[in-house]
Design a protein around this motif. Structure first.
Motif, PDB file in Angstrom:
ATOM      1  N   TYR A 107     -21.356 -39.017 -12.791  1.00  0.00           N
ATOM      2  CA  TYR A 107     -22.085 -38.557 -13.353  1.00  0.00           C
ATOM      3  C   TYR A 107     -22.924 -39.154 -12.403  1.00  0.00           C
TER       4      TYR A 107
ATOM      5  N   MET B  39     -22.467 -35.814 -22.863  1.00  0.00           N
ATOM      6  CA  MET B  39     -21.316 -35.607 -22.273  1.00  0.00           C
ATOM      7  C   MET B  39     -20.627 -34.648 -22.810  1.00  0.00           C
TER       8      MET B  39
ATOM      9  N   GLN C  60     -28.746 -35.236 -15.379  1.00  0.00           N
ATOM     10  CA  GLN C  60     -28.697 -36.250 -16.294  1.00  0.00           C
ATOM     11  C   GLN C  60     -30.962 -36.354 -16.518  1.00  0.00           C
TER      12      GLN C  60
ATOM     13  N   THR D 212     -22.395 -33.807 -13.539  1.00  0.00           N
ATOM     14  CA  THR D 212     -23.582 -34.254 -14.199  1.00  0.00           C
ATOM     15  C   THR D 212     -24.888 -34.942 -13.735  1.00  0.00           C
TER      16      THR D 212
ATOM     17  N   THR E 276     -24.353 -29.453 -17.253  1.00  0.00           N
ATOM     18  CA  THR E 276     -23.101 -30.368 -16.198  1.00  0.00           C
ATOM     19  C   THR E 276     -22.522 -29.100 -15.673  1.00  0.00           C
TER      20      THR E 276
ATOM     21  N   ARG F 129     -29.051 -32.959 -20.913  1.00  0.00           N
ATOM     22  CA  ARG F 129     -28.102 -32.729 -19.254  1.00  0.00           C
ATOM     23  C   ARG F 129     -27.655 -32.107 -18.592  1.00  0.00           C
TER      24      ARG F 129
END
Length: 594
Positions: free
Chosen positions: A531, A573, A422, A420, A409, A407
Motif C-alpha cells: 500500500y 481495500m 490511494q 494500491t 488496486t 483507491r
C-alpha cells in the motif's frame, strides 16, 4: 464420598462419571467440577429422593429406539457416551416434594399414582437445563433424542416445542427429532408428520386406542424468535437451540411461561459461546456462574458448562481440549481440531471463531483484526512503473462527518502481488472537530497531499471523480471497474458513468465483505499487498476490528473505544478485493495481456 456412593449406587452413570473425573481418568474443567459438587450433595440431602427409573427409561429408549441419520453415523444406534448418560441422569434422578402440586390433585388421582415420577407432590428437582458445549460434540442430537424420549416416555398429551433465534436453526433441531423417529419402524408406526409438526396416531390405523393413537393430542412443533403468536401455548418440553445469537430474553420468556402449568416440565437451553455482546447468553452465563459459585440460589436449574480453565492451556496442552469437547475422539475428530488450531495461528478471524466455537471462550464481536507485524510494511513503489496497466477502483463515500477514501488496486503481469494507490478526502469544517492527536496527523497529511480538502461542510464527490480521471490522463491507468458502498452514491455514480467508468455497488454485509476481508488479511500477512507505506492506510488498518457472525463470516468495524477513529482506507481495500474476487479470471486475463 464418591467411592462410597459408587458402592451404594453401582448402576449410576453420574456417580461413575464423577468418580472418573475426580481420579483424573476423565479431564474436566473447573465449572463442570462445581456442578458435580452440587449434585453430590443431593445424594445426602434428606429432602431429595433419588430414583433411577425415569433416567434409565430414557437412556434405554434412546439407545434402543433412536438411530443417527447423518454421516458418518447414519443408520447406527444412538449409543450414548458416559458424559451423556451422566447428564441425563442428573436431570431425571433427583426429586423434591412440592405441596402446591400435591394440593392440586384429587384423592382419587393420588391413589392411582404408583411410580415416583407420577407420585403427586414429588417432582423432578431440575426442570431448567443449560448445556454449554463446543460445536460438533453432539449437543443438538442429544437434546433432540431427549425430546423424543419425553414425547414417548413422558405423560400422555406431552407437547414439545423446538425454538431458536431463526427458523432454520429451529428446524435443524426439529429435523433431528423427526429423523430419529423415521429411522425407527416402531416409532414411525404410531406417529405421523406433516408441515405443522409431529403427532401421535397412524392414518393406517385410525381406530387404535391408547397413548399412541389419535386420542393423544401430544405434538412436537418448531418455532423461531421471529415467529409471532408464541403466547398462549401450553407445553411440557421446551428446547432453545443456539441461544448465543439472541440479543435479549424476548424470544425465550413466552416459551418458559408456557411450561408453567405443568407438574414436571423440562426446558433445555443448549449452545456454544457466541459473538453477541450483552446478549441473552451473557446474562444467563453470568447468573449460571453465580449459581455455581453459590452466590445465587436457583435450586431448579441444572448447569453443565463444558469450558476450558484458561486460553493458554489450549495452545500448550492438547489433552486439555476435552474440557470443552467431551465428545472428542468418539464424536468430534481430534485431527479436525488440530487443523483448526494450526489455521488459527496465521488467521486472526479463524482464531476468534475457533476460540469461541471450539473452546467456549467469549470473543468480543469487535476483536482486533490485524497484528502490528501484519500492518507494518515500509515497501513503496513508483506509479510510473504501472503506466498503461489495468486497475480496479474502490471508494468509501461519506457525505459529511467522516473521511472519504478512493483507491486503485493494480497488478503486474506474471505476479500475484497487488499494489494500491490511494487518495483521501475530508470536509474543511470537520478538521476542527478532530481530537488533538488526529488533528495534528491530518494537517501533516494534508501538507503532504495525501488528503484533499473539500470546501464547506460536505465532501465534494466530483473531486473523487477528478482523481480517477487524472490517473488515466497522467498515467494511462485503465480502470476496469469501480466498487462503491451504497451510501450517498447516486449522483456520483451517474457522474462516473458519464465519464466512462463502470461502477459496481458492494453491499456492506457479512456475506459480501467476509471473503475479501480474509484475502486482504492473508495478502498483508504474506507481504503480497503493497500500500506504498501510506500512513493513513496504516492508521485505518490499526483502527479496524473484525465483526464475526455464527457462520464464521467477518466484516470490518471500528475497534471498540475507537469509535471516533477512521477505517475508510481498510474498507476501500476490502471493496477493491471484492471486485477482484468476483471478476478474477477476466481481470487477470487483462493484466496478463497488457
Amino acid at each position: 464420598m464418591v467411592a462410597d456412593l459408587l458402592l451404594k449406587y453401582p448402576q449410576s452413570h453420574l456417580i461413575n462419571y464423577i468418580y472418573k473425573c475426580q481420579t483424573e481418568e476423565i479431564i474436566i474443567g473447573h465449572e463442570i467440577t462445581q456442578q458435580h459438587d452440587l449434585l453430590l450433595e443431593h445424594f445426602s440431602d434428606p429432602d431429595i429422593r433419588v430414583d433411577f427409573t425415569e433416567a434409565n427409561k430414557r437412556i434405554k429408549f434412546i439407545e434402543e429406539k433412536c438411530k443417527h441419520s447423518e454421516a458418518p453415523f447414519a443408520g447406527k444406534p444412538f449409543l450414548l457416551g458416559l458424559f451423556q448418560k451422566a447428564f441425563i441422569e442428573s436431570i431425571y434422578i433427583f426429586y423434591i416434594y412440592d405441596q402446591e402440586i400435591y394440593d392440586r390433585h384429587t384423592d382419587d388421582e393420588r391413589s392411582k399414582s404408583k411410580e415416583l415420577s407420577c407420585d403427586y407432590g414429588w417432582v423432578r428437582k431440575h426442570q431448567d437445563v443449560l448445556l454449554l458445549v463446543a460445536r460438533k460434540n453432539g449437543k443438538t442430537p442429544l437434546i433432540a433424542a431427549l425430546c423424543l424420549a419425553e414425547f414417548f416416555c413422558g405423560e400422555k398429551g406431552t407437547k414439545a416445542l423446538c425454538s431458536s433465534n431463526d427458523y432454520a436453526q429451529a428446524d435443524l433441531a426439529f429435523q433431528a427429532i423427526n429423523a430419529m423417529r423415521e429411522e425407527s419402524p416402531a416409532l414411525e408406526k404410531v406417529t405421523r408428520k406433516n408441515i405443522k409438526g409431529i403427532f401421535f396416531g397412524n392414518p393406517k390405523n385410525p381406530k387404535r386406542k391408547g397413548k399412541f393413537s389419535y386420542a393423544n393430542k401430544g405434538n412436537i412443533l418448531k418455532i423461531s424468535a421471529k415467529t409471532g403468536a408464541k403466547e398462549g401455548k401450553n407445553i411440557r418440553v421446551g428446547m432453545a437451540d443456539e441461544i448465543h445469537e439472541m440479543k435479549d430474553k424476548t424470544p425465550i420468556m413466552p416459551i418458559r411461561q408456557a411450561l408453567s402449568t405443568q407438574d414436571n416440565p423440562v426446558y433445555f437451553e443448549l449452545t456454544t459461546e457466541g459473538f453477541v455482546n450483552d446478549g441473552y447468553l451473557d446474562e444467563r452465563l453470568k447468573e449460571a456462574r453465580q449459581v455455581l459459585n453459590r452466590e445465587l440460589e436457583r435450586p431448579r436449574w441444572l448447569i453443565w458448562l463444558f469450558t476450558q480453565d484458561s486460553e493458554a492451556e489450549v495452545w500448550q496442552n492438547e489433552a486439555s481440549w476435552v474440557k470443552s469437547n467431551p465428545g472428542l475422539g468418539f464424536i468430534k475428530k481430534r485431527s479436525f481440531l488440530r487443523s483448526m488450531i494450526e489455521e488459527s495461528k496465521t488467521s486472526n478471524s479463524t482464531r476468534a471463531f475457533v476460540m469461541s466455537k471450539d473452546f467456549n471462550f467469549k470473543q468480543n464481536n469487535a476483536s482486533a483484526w490485524l497484528m502490528s507485524d501484519d500492518i507494518n510494511n515500509t515497501e513503496t513503489f513508483n506509479i510510473e512503473d504501472f503506466r498503461g496497466c489495468f486497475a480496479i477502483g474502490s471508494v468509501d463515500l461519506s457525505k459529511s462527518g467522516d473521511l472519504a477514501s478512493a483507491r486503485v488496486t493494480i497488478m503486474k503481469k506474471g505476479s500475484r502481488k497487488k499494489y494500491t494507490l490511494q487518495k483521501y478526502f475530508i470536509p474543511e469544517s470537520k478538521i476542527a472537530d478532530l481530537n488533538k492527536d488526529d488533528k495534528e496527523k491530518f494537517l501533516d497529511w494534508i501538507r503532504k497531499d495525501l488528503v484533499t480538502i473539500s470546501p464547506g461542510n460536505e465532501n465534494d464527490f466530483s473531486l473523487i471523480t477528478a482523481w480517477f480521471v487524472g490517473l488515466y490522463k497522467d498515467y494511462g491507468l485503465r480502470i476496469y471497474k469501480v466498487g462503491y458502498d451504497k451510501w450517498s452514491a447516486v449522483y456520483w455514480v451517474k457522474e462516473m458513468e458519464d465519464m466512462g467508468f463502470e461502477c459496481i455497488r458492494v453491499d456492506q454485509s457479512f456475506g459480501s465483505m467476509s471473503e475479501p476481508m480474509k484475502l486482504v488479511e492473508a495478502d498483508l500477512k504474506g507481504k503480497l499487498l503493497n500500500y506504498g507505506d501510506n500512513p493513513i492506510d496504516r492508521y485505518c488498518l490499526e483502527n479496524t476490528a473484525l465483526n464475526i457472525n455464527s457462520k464464521a463470516e467477518i466484516m470490518p468495524v471500528k475497534i471498540q473505544s475507537k469509535e471516533n477513529k477512521k477505517i475508510d482506507g481498510s474498507v476501500t481495500m476490502i471493496i477493491g478485493y471484492r471486485i477482484y474476487i468476483d471478476n478474477r479470471s477476466e481481470f487477470i486475463r487483462l493484466v496478463e495481456g497488457s
